[in-house]
Scaffold this active site. Structure first.
Site, PDB file in Angstrom:
ATOM      1  N   LEU A   1      43.858  31.697  67.378  1.00  0.00           N
ATOM      2  CA  LEU A   1      43.805  32.727  68.421  1.00  0.00           C
ATOM      3  C   LEU A   1      43.057  32.226  69.645  1.00  0.00           C
ATOM      4  CD1 LEU A   1      43.282  36.035  66.401  1.00  0.00           C
ATOM      5  CD2 LEU A   1      45.396  34.865  67.071  1.00  0.00           C
TER       6      LEU A   1
ATOM      7  N   TYR B   1      35.231  37.838  52.514  1.00  0.00           N
ATOM      8  CA  TYR B   1      35.551  37.728  53.940  1.00  0.00           C
ATOM      9  C   TYR B   1      35.565  39.119  54.587  1.00  0.00           C
ATOM     10  CZ  TYR B   1      38.849  37.374  57.897  1.00  0.00           C
ATOM     11  OH  TYR B   1      39.458  37.472  59.117  1.00  0.00           O
TER      12      TYR B   1
HETATM   13  P1  NAI Z   1      40.883  30.212  62.925  1.00  0.00           P
HETATM   14  O1  NAI Z   1      40.353  29.898  61.566  1.00  0.00           O
HETATM   15  O2  NAI Z   1      42.104  29.497  63.372  1.00  0.00           O
HETATM   16  O3  NAI Z   1      39.759  29.977  64.019  1.00  0.00           O
HETATM   17  C1  NAI Z   1      38.385  30.230  63.745  1.00  0.00           C
HETATM   18  C2  NAI Z   1      37.570  29.231  64.530  1.00  0.00           C
HETATM   19  O4  NAI Z   1      36.191  29.473  64.217  1.00  0.00           O
HETATM   20  C3  NAI Z   1      37.869  27.775  64.142  1.00  0.00           C
HETATM   21  O5  NAI Z   1      38.217  27.025  65.288  1.00  0.00           O
HETATM   22  C4  NAI Z   1      36.583  27.286  63.526  1.00  0.00           C
HETATM   23  O6  NAI Z   1      36.279  25.924  63.824  1.00  0.00           O
HETATM   24  C5  NAI Z   1      35.545  28.223  64.121  1.00  0.00           C
HETATM   25  N1  NAI Z   1      34.365  28.299  63.256  1.00  0.00           N
HETATM   26  C6  NAI Z   1      34.327  28.381  61.904  1.00  0.00           C
HETATM   27  N2  NAI Z   1      33.056  28.315  61.478  1.00  0.00           N
HETATM   28  C7  NAI Z   1      32.275  28.204  62.568  1.00  0.00           C
HETATM   29  C8  NAI Z   1      30.882  28.083  62.766  1.00  0.00           C
HETATM   30  N3  NAI Z   1      30.016  28.057  61.743  1.00  0.00           N
HETATM   31  N4  NAI Z   1      30.429  27.971  64.034  1.00  0.00           N
HETATM   32  C9  NAI Z   1      31.278  27.992  65.086  1.00  0.00           C
HETATM   33  N5  NAI Z   1      32.615  28.089  64.974  1.00  0.00           N
HETATM   34  C10 NAI Z   1      33.102  28.200  63.705  1.00  0.00           C
HETATM   35  O7  NAI Z   1      41.098  31.787  62.971  1.00  0.00           O
HETATM   36  P2  NAI Z   1      42.010  32.631  63.971  1.00  0.00           P
HETATM   37  O8  NAI Z   1      43.258  32.985  63.299  1.00  0.00           O
HETATM   38  O9  NAI Z   1      42.034  31.993  65.287  1.00  0.00           O
HETATM   39  O10 NAI Z   1      41.148  33.979  64.049  1.00  0.00           O
HETATM   40  C11 NAI Z   1      40.152  34.170  65.032  1.00  0.00           C
HETATM   41  C12 NAI Z   1      39.267  35.318  64.586  1.00  0.00           C
HETATM   42  O11 NAI Z   1      40.046  36.486  64.414  1.00  0.00           O
HETATM   43  C13 NAI Z   1      38.530  35.089  63.279  1.00  0.00           C
HETATM   44  O12 NAI Z   1      37.231  35.640  63.368  1.00  0.00           O
HETATM   45  C14 NAI Z   1      39.343  35.847  62.277  1.00  0.00           C
HETATM   46  O13 NAI Z   1      38.559  36.292  61.185  1.00  0.00           O
HETATM   47  C15 NAI Z   1      39.865  36.994  63.108  1.00  0.00           C
HETATM   48  N6  NAI Z   1      41.135  37.526  62.612  1.00  0.00           N
HETATM   49  C16 NAI Z   1      42.281  36.809  62.801  1.00  0.00           C
HETATM   50  C17 NAI Z   1      43.478  37.302  62.340  1.00  0.00           C
HETATM   51  C18 NAI Z   1      44.785  36.630  62.589  1.00  0.00           C
HETATM   52  O14 NAI Z   1      45.815  37.187  62.222  1.00  0.00           O
HETATM   53  N7  NAI Z   1      44.832  35.446  63.209  1.00  0.00           N
HETATM   54  C19 NAI Z   1      43.526  38.570  61.581  1.00  0.00           C
HETATM   55  C20 NAI Z   1      42.243  39.219  61.432  1.00  0.00           C
HETATM   56  C21 NAI Z   1      41.101  38.705  61.947  1.00  0.00           C
HETATM   57  C1  15L Z   2      43.031  37.848  58.545  1.00  0.00           C
HETATM   58  O1  15L Z   2      41.939  38.402  58.636  1.00  0.00           O
HETATM   59  C2  15L Z   2      43.167  36.387  58.646  1.00  0.00           C
HETATM   60  O2  15L Z   2      42.232  35.842  59.566  1.00  0.00           O
HETATM   61  C3  15L Z   2      44.559  35.921  59.034  1.00  0.00           C
HETATM   62  O3  15L Z   2      44.649  34.536  58.725  1.00  0.00           O
HETATM   63  C4  15L Z   2      45.667  36.703  58.328  1.00  0.00           C
HETATM   64  O4  15L Z   2      45.739  36.329  57.015  1.00  0.00           O
HETATM   65  C5  15L Z   2      45.416  38.202  58.488  1.00  0.00           C
HETATM   66  O5  15L Z   2      44.096  38.601  58.182  1.00  0.00           O
HETATM   67  C6  15L Z   2      46.364  39.064  57.629  1.00  0.00           C
HETATM   68  O6  15L Z   2      45.885  39.973  56.969  1.00  0.00           O
HETATM   69  O7  15L Z   2      47.564  38.835  57.677  1.00  0.00           O
END
Ligand code: NAI
Ligand code: 15L
Length: 268
Positions: free
Chosen positions: A18, A139
């Site tokens: 994201l 999580y």
């Molecule tokens: P992602 O896993 O691709 O990106 C997360 C980023 O956080 C990574 O680049 C990682 O290096 C960084 N990170 C992890 N541990 C860290 C630390 N200790 N210090 C600093 N940075 C750290 O996840 P994505 O898909 O980009 O999601 C972004 C956010 O949105 C997350 O918080 C995720 O939980 C939330 N989210 C995403 C969803 C989705 O459908 N993509 C759904 C629900 C929530």
């Molecule tokens: C999340 O919270 C995760 O970050 C993402 O990777 C997806 O799995 C999403 O939920 C989901 O529920 O589809």
């Protein structure tokens, strides 16, 4: 045209899925976009700053936050897994972030929460932001902690937060569940923009979803944010049904909103 109300924005999790999707889109929301992650992701372009920081490192988080007007907090562990990394990044990390926000006078945060805060509601239930949390794993629990922590920082210190319970934000819905949970990248940006610009945000919880025909979430408690989704998973419905098997109604991943997360673990 997007109303620009912040001079300098911080985007954490900039190296993630994201973060990459939002990097260009957020340029219209600010004059300077500060990008941060624990892992390297390249050089700053014009109008950008890059600050590498581990969210678990309070001193590094202070340096990351100092001087910004608002924060979009995406950084952290984004899937179910062992407790220690979730604790470091999502629990200690979100505490460090809000402490830094308090110290440096940041007044608004958009927090990437997750639908897994409420993953143990059934797929035949419609819930609002006022339904109690029912996390579907470690999580989801860590995101529930972030929601509670941000409410405390609003009540005590007046830092406004939008907790976006993101559904599934990917280029396309990957399966039948995601037809209900899908959030397009453009709608995610619209929602973040609404959270940054609405006059009074307070402490708000909003489900991050596009205008999907099937949904389990009622955003009527978040009308003050002014989010109007413009995309829908419906255009992918036929293709998703054609490539995925009929659901097994006895499978908890089909019964509950959290999908496969409800049966992940336990972890050593
Ligand atoms: P992602 O896993 O691709 O990106 C997360 C980023 O956080 C990574 O680049 C990682 O290096 C960084 N990170 C992890 N541990 C860290 C630390 N200790 N210090 C600093 N940075 C750290 O996840 P994505 O898909 O980009 O999601 C972004 C956010 O949105 C997350 O918080 C995720 O939980 C939330 N989210 C995403 C969803 C989705 O459908 N993509 C759904 C629900 C929530
Ligand atoms: C999340 O919270 C995760 O970050 C993402 O990777 C997806 O799995 C999403 O939920 C989901 O529920 O589809």
């Amino acid at each position: 045209m997007t109303i620009k109300v912040h001079e300098k924005l911080l985007l954490t999790g900039a190296a993630g899925g994201l973060g990459k999707a939002l990097r260009e889109r957020l340029k219209v929301n600010c004059s300077v976009l500060r990008l941060s992650d624990v892992q390297a992701f390249g050089e700053a372009a014009a109008g950008e700053e890059v600050v590498l920081a581990d969210l678990a490192d309070a001193a590094a988080v202070n340096d990351m936050v100092k001087g910004v007007d608002a924060i979009i907090h995406l950084g952290g562990i984004s899937v179910e897994g062992p407790f220690s990394p979730i604790f470091q990044a999502n629990i200690l990390g979100v505490y460090n972030l809000y402490e830094a926000a308090r110290k440096y006078g940041v007044k608004r945060v958009v927090f990437a929460s997750s639908n897994h805060v409420t993953g143990f509601y059934r797929q035949d239930q419609t819930i609002t932001a006022e339904h109690p949390a029912r996390p579907d794993g470690l999580y989801g629990l860590s995101k529930a902690f972030g929601e509670d922590l941000s409410r405390f920082y609003f009540d005590r210190y007046g830092i406004e937060t939008a907790c976006i319970r993101i559904g599934s934000s990917f280029p396309e819905p990957k399966d039948r569940r995601m037809l209900a949970t899908w959030l397009s990248f453009d709608d995610l940006h619209r929602l973040i923009t609404a959270c940054l610009t609405t006059p009074v945000l307070g402490h708000s919880i909003v489900f991050g979803m596009s205008a999907n025909a099937v949904t389990w979430w009622d955003n009527s408690r978040a009308r003050h944010i002014g989010y109007v989704p413009q995309d829908s998973s419906d255009v992918f419905r036929d293709a998703v049904y054609a490539r995925t098997p009929a659901p097994d109604l006895n499978d908890p991943a089909v019964q509950f909103q959290g999908g496969g997360f409800v049966r992940a673990g336990p972890f050593e």
